[in-house]
Design an enzyme around this catalytic site. Sequence first.
Site, PDB file in Angstrom:
ATOM      1  N   ARG A  15      33.199  40.105 -53.179  1.00  0.00           N
ATOM      2  CA  ARG A  15      32.423  41.316 -53.490  1.00  0.00           C
ATOM      3  C   ARG A  15      31.860  41.970 -52.219  1.00  0.00           C
ATOM      4  O   ARG A  15      30.746  42.485 -52.198  1.00  0.00           O
ATOM      5  CB  ARG A  15      31.299  41.002 -54.490  1.00  0.00           C
ATOM      6  CG  ARG A  15      31.781  40.542 -55.841  1.00  0.00           C
ATOM      7  CD  ARG A  15      30.643  40.167 -56.752  1.00  0.00           C
ATOM      8  NE  ARG A  15      29.980  38.963 -56.281  1.00  0.00           N
ATOM      9  CZ  ARG A  15      28.798  38.539 -56.691  1.00  0.00           C
ATOM     10  NH1 ARG A  15      28.133  39.247 -57.576  1.00  0.00           N
ATOM     11  NH2 ARG A  15      28.261  37.425 -56.217  1.00  0.00           N
ATOM     12  N   GLY A 444      16.717  44.888 -73.431  1.00  0.00           N
ATOM     13  CA  GLY A 444      16.723  43.426 -73.349  1.00  0.00           C
ATOM     14  C   GLY A 444      16.400  42.873 -71.989  1.00  0.00           C
ATOM     15  O   GLY A 444      15.384  42.226 -71.794  1.00  0.00           O
ATOM     16  N   HIS A 707      21.615  53.381 -65.131  1.00  0.00           N
ATOM     17  CA  HIS A 707      22.598  53.111 -64.087  1.00  0.00           C
ATOM     18  C   HIS A 707      22.388  54.004 -62.871  1.00  0.00           C
ATOM     19  O   HIS A 707      23.198  54.002 -61.947  1.00  0.00           O
ATOM     20  CB  HIS A 707      24.012  53.288 -64.641  1.00  0.00           C
ATOM     21  CG  HIS A 707      24.351  52.271 -65.678  1.00  0.00           C
ATOM     22  ND1 HIS A 707      23.978  52.415 -66.997  1.00  0.00           N
ATOM     23  CD2 HIS A 707      24.983  51.074 -65.600  1.00  0.00           C
ATOM     24  CE1 HIS A 707      24.389  51.347 -67.680  1.00  0.00           C
ATOM     25  NE2 HIS A 707      24.988  50.531 -66.862  1.00  0.00           N
TER      26      HIS A 707
END
Length: 768
Positions: A15, A444, A707
């Site tokens: 990554r 959540g 986002h």
Amino acid sequence: MKTTIVGYPRIGQKRELKRAEEAYFKGQLGKDKLAAEAARLRAENRTVQLECGLDLVPVGDFSLYDNVLDAAMMLGAVPERYQKLGLDALDTYFAMAHGYQGTHGDVHALAMKKWFNTNYHYLVPELEESMELHLVPDALRGQIGEACAAGLAAEQLKISVAGPFTFLKLAQLPKGADENVWAKKIASVYAELLALVPEGAWLELDEPWLVHDISKEDEMLFVRIARTLLNQKHSCKILLQTYFGDIRDIYGTVTKLGFDGIGLDFVEGTKTDELVSSGFPKDTVLFAGIVNGKNIWRTNYRQALSHLKSLAPDSKVVLSTSCSLLHVPYTTSAETQLEPDRLKHLAFAEEKLAELNEFHVILDRAAGSGTSVEGLLDSPASDPALAANDALFHEGHAAPNKAVHERLATLTEESFHRTPAFAEREKIQHRELGLPLLPTTTIGSFPQTSDVRASRRAKRKGEISEEQYDEFIKGKIADCIKLQEELSLDVLVHGEYERNDMVEYFGDNLEGFLFTNNGWVQSYGTRCVKPPIIWGDIWRSHPITVGWSTYAQSLTDKPVKGMLTGPVTILNWSFPREDIPRRESTLQIALAIRDEVLDLERAGIRIIQIDEAALREKLPLRRSDWHREYLDWAIPAFRLVHSGVKPETQIHTHMCYSEFSDIIHEIDEMDADVITFEASRSNLSILKSLTEAGFRTEVGPGVYDIHSPRVPSKEEIVDALHRMLEHIPKEKLWVNPDCGLKTRGTKETVASLRNLVAAAHKVRAELS
């Protein structure tokens, strides 16, 4: 015969691109170093592909964020609000990707949607009346130059770009716009692109939209675009690349247009064999997608061979993947923790390159000995590689679990229906929970800060004990509950600090899954996930979330939601088995999550959220297949999870980043009590559909985009609520962000939630 792939992963095996970009966003890395890291990753990809014997190497499949966004930039399709920021090209690109809030202005990001039937997300281009499309070739020219400088000949290059027809279909056009007008504008820019392609190289136009149901109008539109390009083609070769299904509605037209190559998906294209058998042009190269680009199992060479047996002996064929390898991890060589007898069944991106090469060798050996494809199928033992592959697939996976299959066999129609009916439950729940109008909540998760990740890493390495880790998580939960009470949220969550990922966490606590150490797959931009692998039958051997949820509930008098991931999402965000139907795996998961739901209820949790974020993701691309192949078992699987709870237990679910308007009725049939949707990036477009469908379920369309790092103002959330109330009765409207807060920073999260609560209180006061 040659080999190629549609595309390759680009985030980096470890990554690296994600980390470089996040450092750039924080001002810790300069543009030059970001560009250097991207160039290094592209060079690494080229090296691996060439070493694995690839004949045609894709160029342009790499992206800093998203290939559709790249195409928009290439066409000069930059909406005015981003141009007004006055940023350079790179920062304008990132502003379109995740918004901007700073000294240059305050703008929302482009809408984000699921990429066909995958868990990848693309940015939706916006076309405006005032736009003058023009070729902006710098980024693509740079990648072509890199490949040539690395020593690749033009004949080795396959320049990959999003196709003009698919770009048009994915884009948001101005209201009332004529598609034909925009098709002409887009095609003219793509025609200019032809001059960038070196003589003898391929230009790959990715056109996955063609696997949809295609109307006559769409067919004519595609033909006009294609002819514009084909009529201006000079020294390069044009490949029309399709994937995620077959092109049955337009196959005859496509094969007559004169493309130099046509890429077809033999894995998901259920009609592709039949179409090719009916005739394929002799002068056109068939790019045969026989290696699955979306799953991680070894290729069954017998099945792959069967796709080639109907081709004419003189067919021109390039062996390829069914789609881009973007959807699988980099390599199994990094998976040192998996047992060899399991690892040998897996093939990630690099292993799929090796499979293409080995398959090529098998066919070359057969041709050299005069053996036909039919001969190989009849006598697989005649080739050592084919024989070894055959033996692998005769081994099978885990042995069936008798108890799981017996439980599935006892299911009846009543198992999938909850009583009493929704309207009666709604009254009971309003009375029992006593929530105010416009109840506020979150989806959540709360920010997974560096201390959370460090603690999880320390536990994994044995540097802290399980007990120490649990105490740390309890401390984070206590802080989270305290924060939510200070913010005056109405329904609280425990923050999900114990979870690495909403699917991986449950897979790790259920039987039947395998896990990787480095199996990262890009979901969008810098967001990566590590999907579990479904290895065998699935069941729950112990409670998973009950302890954390009951601890959180013990800290407050307000209701705390139990947080679960639904069976369809667990399946869709895992790598599924290929030896049994997806329906069977999903029902196994549903029974396991049902056990968790009932345990939460027995422990006193009054609200339970069962997320089905990926429900729409695997909806077949052809509408005619929606129910028979998917919805007829996916919706009942969700109902099975919650059908046994009491009327006063409120069941929530959440869905994100998909177009739900066309399955609103089916979503209502999930029989949840509350559904929260992603809506902010799609400009609340779902509201009209809810009204038209007479949607009965209580609903929480997301009031701001999580986002993006920007903080929404109280006023913009008030405006969003006013628009929602035009379509949703006040008694049925919930107020929440559009997704979990895991990837956000604490400071921006607190500021955003404070504005969310203030907006809800203001509108609540207006209503009363």
